[in-house]
Design an enzyme around this catalytic site. Sequence first.
Site, PDB file in Angstrom:
ATOM      1  N   LYS A   1       0.840  -1.197   0.000  1.00  0.00           N
ATOM      2  CA  LYS A   1       0.000   0.000   0.000  1.00  0.00           C
ATOM      3  C   LYS A   1       0.879   1.253   0.000  1.00  0.00           C
ATOM      4  O   LYS A   1       0.684   2.158  -0.781  1.00  0.00           O
ATOM      5  CB  LYS A   1      -0.917  -0.051   1.229  1.00  0.00           C
ATOM      6  CG  LYS A   1      -1.921   1.033   1.292  1.00  0.00           C
ATOM      7  CD  LYS A   1      -2.832   0.855   2.500  1.00  0.00           C
ATOM      8  CE  LYS A   1      -3.455   2.194   2.850  1.00  0.00           C
ATOM      9  NZ  LYS A   1      -4.266   2.132   4.060  1.00  0.00           N
TER      10      LYS A   1
ATOM     11  N   GLU B   1      -4.476  -6.760  15.063  1.00  0.00           N
ATOM     12  CA  GLU B   1      -3.956  -5.453  14.650  1.00  0.00           C
ATOM     13  C   GLU B   1      -5.060  -4.394  14.753  1.00  0.00           C
ATOM     14  O   GLU B   1      -4.781  -3.212  14.923  1.00  0.00           O
ATOM     15  CB  GLU B   1      -3.390  -5.519  13.219  1.00  0.00           C
ATOM     16  CG  GLU B   1      -2.421  -4.387  12.901  1.00  0.00           C
ATOM     17  CD  GLU B   1      -1.641  -4.578  11.618  1.00  0.00           C
ATOM     18  OE1 GLU B   1      -0.422  -4.824  11.669  1.00  0.00           O
ATOM     19  OE2 GLU B   1      -2.248  -4.493  10.530  1.00  0.00           O
TER      20      GLU B   1
ATOM     21  N   LYS C   1       9.809  -1.238  14.053  1.00  0.00           N
ATOM     22  CA  LYS C   1      10.354  -0.939  12.726  1.00  0.00           C
ATOM     23  C   LYS C   1      11.450   0.123  12.831  1.00  0.00           C
ATOM     24  O   LYS C   1      12.510   0.011  12.221  1.00  0.00           O
ATOM     25  CB  LYS C   1       9.262  -0.370  11.813  1.00  0.00           C
ATOM     26  CG  LYS C   1       8.218  -1.343  11.352  1.00  0.00           C
ATOM     27  CD  LYS C   1       7.334  -0.636  10.313  1.00  0.00           C
ATOM     28  CE  LYS C   1       6.023  -1.351  10.115  1.00  0.00           C
ATOM     29  NZ  LYS C   1       5.110  -0.629   9.233  1.00  0.00           N
TER      30      LYS C   1
ATOM     31  N   HIS D   1      -5.558 -33.511  17.605  1.00  0.00           N
ATOM     32  CA  HIS D   1      -4.464 -34.384  18.051  1.00  0.00           C
ATOM     33  C   HIS D   1      -3.286 -33.580  18.584  1.00  0.00           C
ATOM     34  O   HIS D   1      -2.177 -34.098  18.682  1.00  0.00           O
ATOM     35  CB  HIS D   1      -4.031 -35.288  16.896  1.00  0.00           C
ATOM     36  CG  HIS D   1      -5.140 -36.209  16.468  1.00  0.00           C
ATOM     37  ND1 HIS D   1      -5.328 -37.448  17.034  1.00  0.00           N
ATOM     38  CD2 HIS D   1      -6.144 -36.038  15.581  1.00  0.00           C
ATOM     39  CE1 HIS D   1      -6.397 -38.012  16.486  1.00  0.00           C
ATOM     40  NE2 HIS D   1      -6.918 -37.176  15.598  1.00  0.00           N
TER      41      HIS D   1
ATOM     42  N   GLY E   1      -4.803  -2.078   5.251  1.00  0.00           N
ATOM     43  CA  GLY E   1      -4.061  -3.245   4.752  1.00  0.00           C
ATOM     44  C   GLY E   1      -4.755  -4.568   5.069  1.00  0.00           C
ATOM     45  O   GLY E   1      -4.917  -5.429   4.202  1.00  0.00           O
ATOM     46  N   ARG E   2      -5.194  -4.723   6.306  1.00  0.00           N
ATOM     47  CA  ARG E   2      -5.802  -6.009   6.704  1.00  0.00           C
ATOM     48  C   ARG E   2      -7.219  -6.177   6.180  1.00  0.00           C
ATOM     49  O   ARG E   2      -7.841  -7.207   6.387  1.00  0.00           O
ATOM     50  CB  ARG E   2      -5.742  -6.158   8.229  1.00  0.00           C
ATOM     51  CG  ARG E   2      -6.311  -4.989   9.001  1.00  0.00           C
ATOM     52  CD  ARG E   2      -5.884  -5.034  10.462  1.00  0.00           C
ATOM     53  NE  ARG E   2      -6.298  -3.852  11.205  1.00  0.00           N
ATOM     54  CZ  ARG E   2      -5.593  -2.730  11.300  1.00  0.00           C
ATOM     55  NH1 ARG E   2      -4.440  -2.627  10.665  1.00  0.00           N
ATOM     56  NH2 ARG E   2      -6.035  -1.708  12.019  1.00  0.00           N
TER      57      ARG E   2
ATOM     58  N   GLU F   1      10.532  -4.980   4.262  1.00  0.00           N
ATOM     59  CA  GLU F   1      10.546  -6.401   3.878  1.00  0.00           C
ATOM     60  C   GLU F   1      10.192  -6.548   2.393  1.00  0.00           C
ATOM     61  O   GLU F   1      10.863  -7.242   1.633  1.00  0.00           O
ATOM     62  CB  GLU F   1       9.531  -7.204   4.703  1.00  0.00           C
ATOM     63  CG  GLU F   1       9.877  -7.368   6.166  1.00  0.00           C
ATOM     64  CD  GLU F   1       9.326  -6.253   7.047  1.00  0.00           C
ATOM     65  OE1 GLU F   1       9.038  -5.152   6.527  1.00  0.00           O
ATOM     66  OE2 GLU F   1       9.216  -6.485   8.264  1.00  0.00           O
TER      67      GLU F   1
HETATM   68  O1  F6P Z   1       3.387  -3.325   9.782  1.00  0.00           O
HETATM   69  C1  F6P Z   1       2.016  -3.371   9.684  1.00  0.00           C
HETATM   70  C2  F6P Z   1       1.514  -3.003   8.328  1.00  0.00           C
HETATM   71  O2  F6P Z   1       1.421  -1.620   8.219  1.00  0.00           O
HETATM   72  C3  F6P Z   1       0.173  -3.669   8.080  1.00  0.00           C
HETATM   73  O3  F6P Z   1      -0.867  -2.979   8.627  1.00  0.00           O
HETATM   74  C4  F6P Z   1       0.163  -3.760   6.602  1.00  0.00           C
HETATM   75  O4  F6P Z   1      -0.793  -4.681   6.150  1.00  0.00           O
HETATM   76  C5  F6P Z   1       1.586  -4.188   6.335  1.00  0.00           C
HETATM   77  O5  F6P Z   1       2.342  -3.471   7.275  1.00  0.00           O
HETATM   78  C6  F6P Z   1       2.097  -3.957   4.940  1.00  0.00           C
HETATM   79  O6  F6P Z   1       2.037  -2.616   4.556  1.00  0.00           O
HETATM   80  P1  F6P Z   1       2.225  -2.194   3.040  1.00  0.00           P
HETATM   81  O7  F6P Z   1       1.092  -2.784   2.254  1.00  0.00           O
HETATM   82  O8  F6P Z   1       2.203  -0.697   3.027  1.00  0.00           O
HETATM   83  O9  F6P Z   1       3.535  -2.746   2.562  1.00  0.00           O
END
Ligand code: F6P
Length: 529
Positions: free
Chosen positions: A208, A354, A494, A385, A268-269, A214
């Site tokens: 987003k 979250e 972060k 199990h 995002g979620r 990452e």
């Molecule tokens: O670190 C949390 C977060 O901001 C989430 O809410 C989000 O889904 C994820 O990181 C990824 O964010 P982006 O889509 O901006 O890479």
Amino acid sequence: MLLTPTTETDQWRALQAHAAAMEGVTLRQLFDDDPHRAAELSIEAAGLYVDFSKNRITAETRDLLTAVADAADVAGQRDAMFAGERINTTEDRSVLHTALRRPRSDSLIVDGVDVVAEVHRVLDGMAGFCDAVRSGEWRGATGAPISAVVNIGIGGSDLGPAMAYRALRPYSDRTRTFRFVSNIDPSDLHEALIDLDPATTLFVVVSKTFGTIETLTNARSARAWLTDALGQDAVSKHFVAVSTNAERVSEFGIDTANMFELWDWVGGRYSVPSAVGLSLMLAIGPGGFRRFLAGMHELDQHFLTAPASENLPMLLGLLGIWYTNFLGAETNAVLPYSDHLSRFPAYLQQLDMESNGKGVDKQGRTVTVDSGPIVWGEPGTNGQHAFYQLIHQGTRLIPAELIGFVEPTDPIGDHHDLLMANLFAQTEALAFGSDDDDPQRRFAGNRPTTTILADRLDPETLGRLIALYEHKVFTMGAVWGINSFDQFGVELGKVLATAIAPELVGDQPLTHDPSTNALIARYRRTREH
Ligand code: F6P
């Protein structure tokens, strides 16, 4: 905006008194007292059948809970969300994931823009692209068609599409490979690419913000893997992006003509029905994706229009309040009886934890009761199990939701009947237990479950289930008066990681706490050798 915290209302106090009166009442007694209980506390709506009867509630509990929802103005808060009001107050944003699944014929004007028209413009672009890839018309740099799609994203930009792809694999294009890379651990990317051919691989970079370390790190390494084999010009045929940030996409080297847009009013979620679901659409096709959206919309309409006492997500959320705040439960197990839903609990962890893992309400006041529960789970029957022992005989109260389907997705012999027999048996055993003179072998029962039953796991049903939980989480956040749509709690880690990364090489003095300093120093020493 709630001026009085819900926990200070008469309705909350009435529920406290009721909880005290209910102490010691067992599910066995409740069923003995009312032979119609199962029918009275089961609801069929929006393609789902939900049996609430094996919960520690009576019709009075339900009424008192809906009175709490009234006191918190859950319905008013819901209407404000659907209308596009800026209910994400800390970020001054609308919260409009429900607009992502509204039909083309609808319209919703927010700040002078018809967001439904915008949504369908992007959906049409996605559909055109997916058709081109799926038909083989879209070619890689060497002229070969795409045979593998690698989604690179994290959090909401990974969990939604990865979970939904897995859930709907039987509806997917089986001639292509789909992989999901999220972790900055290089092993994730390494394993995903190990047997792929750059000439036939398409990367969908989903972020987003397009600023997530990452995702950008993985995307850069993926780009190097591709360009080492095919040269720099190959990027335009092998990389597409999903983002709100065209500038950063372009800086990364992806042509914005190959970018699919989303908007800051999609959390995002909550984003899998947006362009974030592109890899899912590539897998199940535009038609399958539209069915998925239709299922979500059906549940949205139910949430919007059903009275609280028959409103599935509201009741699920209010039950969550009941167990968390009145009966002392700390966790909530989600147990899907479908292997295809193996990532659903992980998806719900982000959605719920979250959203509602907050200790301060919208006015900045401390929330004085427990908020978001710890969500966890694994598919049945595997969990049976492993950890069900603790749910059956442990000392904790663990309300659980069991999700099952009448029709098998992959019929083999009598597997499915056995699977479902286990689901039904677990709810029976947990509720009613069994007597035994030996306390080690005794099952006390009185362990609450909610059973969610659907005809089959198809795109519509998955859409309904996701929307069901989204609105459950909304209901709980609304009762607590918290903002379920920001996530400042993930930021500090972060920031500190960014500061530590350059310190892992070299010998500059460390200025953290003694524990962190010692860990970094040990890492440095061992890496040097
Ligand atoms: O670190 C949390 C977060 O901001 C989430 O809410 C989000 O889904 C994820 O990181 C990824 O964010 P982006 O889509 O901006 O890479």
